[in-house]
Design an enzyme around this catalytic site. Structure first.
Site, PDB file in Angstrom:
ATOM      1  N   GLY A  12       0.815  -1.206   0.000  1.00 25.92           N
ATOM      2  CA  GLY A  12       0.000   0.000   0.000  1.00 25.92           C
ATOM      3  C   GLY A  12       0.848   1.256   0.000  1.00 25.92           C
ATOM      4  N   ALA A  81      -4.931  -3.097   6.505  1.00 27.32           N
ATOM      5  CA  ALA A  81      -6.208  -2.550   6.979  1.00 27.32           C
ATOM      6  C   ALA A  81      -7.028  -2.028   5.810  1.00 27.32           C
ATOM      7  CB  ALA A  81      -5.971  -1.403   7.973  1.00 27.32           C
ATOM      8  N   TYR A 182     -14.464   2.595  11.487  1.00 26.80           N
ATOM      9  CA  TYR A 182     -13.021   2.596  11.240  1.00 26.80           C
ATOM     10  C   TYR A 182     -12.260   2.960  12.515  1.00 26.80           C
ATOM     11  CZ  TYR A 182      -8.465   3.983   9.396  1.00 26.80           C
ATOM     12  OH  TYR A 182      -7.120   4.104   9.169  1.00 26.80           O
ATOM     13  N   ARG A 250      -6.808  20.087  10.516  1.00 23.99           N
ATOM     14  CA  ARG A 250      -6.137  18.788  10.539  1.00 23.99           C
ATOM     15  C   ARG A 250      -4.625  18.977  10.529  1.00 23.99           C
ATOM     16  NH1 ARG A 250     -10.784  17.839  11.304  1.00 23.99           N
ATOM     17  NH2 ARG A 250     -12.122  16.280  10.293  1.00 23.99           N
TER      18      ARG A 250
END
Length: 371
Positions: A12, A81, A182, A250
């Site tokens: 990933g 995941a 999640y 964020r």
């Protein structure tokens, strides 16, 4: 110290950078990855997965494959995941199976094939809302917004007197508030790692990743990181779609910094038994980020679309307190954000991407997951 390291989910986005970092430090790396189409398209070996990394194409829930992958391995970095807050709210079984059951399968096989240390990827999503302070300076761990409504003017959490709470950097001691499947999955992965490690003599570490960005993200996956989603929209001449009013804040950390954190957490004695935030320590509004990316991609004429709606499971503000990682791991993010965006923009310019964002939004709305 040179070891053979198993990286689950190593094909990933983050996994490929972790693999390269481990190889650069003299380790041997074996990758176990299911190569799911949502992330990898045709499911073939990614072109930018290091050629000297061994790849086992298998699902983390396949116990026999995990047992084979663990043979001769000294340590494990567990990245396998399903990722994405929104999709987790309707693909509940798939997310829980891959994330929670997959981690359980890994540790069950580790009973017979113990390793020195396991480092598991967790997420800032477990915090729910980040840490806040009220108008009197009192810290608030359990801020909640209640039900959000279309077009509302006040998106921020307030105290009992209706005063807007001030977001501050979120430290590891802040209690979890699990607002999505999640987030629940990632917390289960954390606890499984720490619970199963000590009885079997396996050192455990968990890293709570904030918003990771960089070249190599799956641009056609509408549930990947927000910068990749924005980049895909801009690449296709579409407006980045921003929920709420765009002022949610964020913390964005470059994938090379994250890879370094994993490699360090695998070897430093100070990391054992600990859970660390991994972020840049700098907070930005989502609108600022979208505009900065448009500038980096020479798409200044494409302004973000502020949709004035909220997704169920989304939180308002959460950004990283980096003090513990700096103290115990010596970790400080090195990548400048503007330079990192320029690198991302250059890479995106060489890609093609299918813009699935509108389709994903329609799916969330159909299921009542957009307020």
């Amino acid at each position: 110290m040179s070891e053979t390291v198993l990286v689950t989910g190593g094909a990933g986005f983050i996994g490929r950078f972790v693999t390269r970092e481990l190889l650069a430090r003299g380790n041997k790396v074996r990758v176990l990855d299911a190569l799911i189409p949502q992330v990898h398209g045709d499911g073939g070996r990614p072109a930018d997965l290091a050629s000297d990394a061994e790849l086992i194409h298998a699902d983390i829930r396949d116990g026999d494959a995990v047992a084979r992958a663990l043979k001769g391995v000294d340590s494990v970095i567990n990245l396998a995941a399903e990722v994405g807050v929104g999709q987790s709210m309707y693909e509940v079984e798939r997310y829980t199976s891959v994330n929670d059951v997959g981690t359980a399968v890994l540790f069950e096989r580790l009973i017979d094939h113990p390793v020195r240390r396991v480092v598991t990827a967790s997420s800032m999503s477990i915090y729910g809302e980040g840490l806040y302070a009220d108008a009197d300076g009192i810290l608030v761990e359990n801020a909640e917004r209640g039900i959000v409504r279309d077009g509302q003017q006040q998106w921020d959490p307030v105290d009992a007197q209706g005063r807007v709470l001030k977001p501050i950097a979120t430290p590891e001691w802040k209690r979890p508030s699990l607002a999505s499947i999640y987030a629940l999955n990632k917390y289960v992965q954390e606890r499984t790692t720490h619970i199963m490690g000590a009885p079997y003599g396996i050192e455990s570490v968990c890293l709570r990743l904030f918003n990771v960005y960089g070249p190599g993200q799956a641009l056609s996956n509408p549930y990947t990181g927000v910068l990749a989603i924005f980049a895909s929209r801009l690449l296709n001449g579409q407006q980045p779609m921003i929920f709420e009013d765009g002022e949610q804040r964020r913390d964005f950390v470059h994938v090379t910094d994250v890879a370094r954190a994993f490699a360090d957490a695998l070897v430093l004695p100070e990391a054992v038994g600990q859970t660390f935030n991994i972020g840049s320590g700098q907070d930005r509004s989502v609108t600022q980020v979208a505009e900065a990316l448009a500038q980096a991609m020479n798409k200044n004429e494409i302004a973000p679309e502020i949709v004035g709606k909220a997704r169920i499971g989304d939180i308002r503000h959460c950004f990283c307190d980096t003090a513990l990682a700096a103290e115990r791991l010596g970790f400080t993010a090195r990548q400048d954000f503007v330079a990192g965006l320029a690198e991302l923009a250059e890479w995106v310019g060489q890609q093609t991407a299918t813009d699935n964002v509108s389709k994903a939004r329609a799916e969330l709305e159909r299921r009542g997951l957009v307020a």
